[in-house]
Design an enzyme around this catalytic site. Sequence first.
Site, PDB file in Angstrom:
ATOM      1  CG  HIS A   1      -5.556  -5.291 -36.472  1.00 30.91           C
ATOM      2  ND1 HIS A   1      -4.894  -4.952 -35.307  1.00 30.91           N
ATOM      3  CD2 HIS A   1      -5.086  -4.462 -37.425  1.00 30.91           C
ATOM      4  CE1 HIS A   1      -4.074  -3.947 -35.556  1.00 30.91           C
ATOM      5  NE2 HIS A   1      -4.168  -3.632 -36.823  1.00 30.91           N
TER       6      HIS A   1
ATOM      7  N   GLY B   1      -0.314  12.855 -49.052  1.00 37.85           N
ATOM      8  CA  GLY B   1      -0.146  11.869 -50.123  1.00 37.85           C
ATOM      9  C   GLY B   1      -0.459  10.448 -49.718  1.00 37.85           C
TER      10      GLY B   1
END
Length: 353
Positions: A157, A310
């Site tokens: 990662h 959003g």
Amino acid sequence: GLALGLWRRQAELAAAREDEEEKELRQRFMAPPVSGLRELRRRRRELRSRMELLIMETQAEMFRALAALDPSASFAVDSWERKEGGGGISCVLQDGEVFEKAGVNVSVVTGLLSEEAAEQMRSRGKSLKAKDGKLPFCAMGVSSVIHPKNPHVPTMHFNYRYFEIEEADGTKQWWFGGGTDLTPTYLNEEDAVHFHKTLKEACDKHDLKLYPKYKKWCDDYFYIKHRGERRGIGGIFFDDMDSPSKEEVFQFVKSCAKSVVPCYIPIVKKHCHDPFTPEEKLWQQLRRGRYVEFNLIYDRGTKFGLVTPGSRTESILMSLPLTARWEYMHNPPESSKEAEILEVLRNPKDWVH
């Protein structure tokens, strides 16, 4: 007339140069940048634009390196827009021979900070003075999680990001954060040393104190409290980095971003064809379960993403593996290869000295 002709010729040459530059940028990236190539070029001296170019380049470098290793995998490049401001590009590779799921995401988000996100930042010591309860912000970053099929290839990662907030009096607070870390299913000391040495070299170019400080921060951050173990064998992690200067911190982040391909891709090449048993695959699934636990319970980036209005849930949860497993009271036998990795996860090691 001569002066006008000369001026026209220079304007034509400048326009041709711009077109050439734009074409070259298009070829370098996986998709057109969120802010648009013209806008980035117009503001190319501003740090926000340089950071956006860096995250776009990092995405393309890593994703092309992954796709080259796994040509049979299906991959999608998905650009998205956020109605509150900004958007992103998700590149995901799935169901290949080498990678079960690998994603490299870029997001450039602008708008007003939600109260939950502001509280999260205040809890880390940020004094944010809102104007009428509003805090305009800009956040951008590149993040990637790679889950290979073979249990002898570690999960990896990385994430590098930049944040800017405008306070009530117009002053701007800014900081960088990020890191790169490795989560093997089985311990391979040679790989661990290679991974950590590559990250240390990137840090040492800037300050010899950075690697030991950020290595410890990584071990502390990726800690699964309820299990008493780390998510993996670490790497580097830092946040709220705003000194010595904007330019110096940007150059440091750039060195870290440039190290993601060399620290990981050689390990994948080395092990992607290693033979493995069904028992080894089962252990990989159980370790993936731990990965999911950390990401959903503790990871700050996941929490911030999910409380930002959003935001795109699919991109935030891209870090989760396709498959994982939870078995009741599973304990590996003493002195087994499985017990060996658990020992390192409970007691982090110094890999470079």
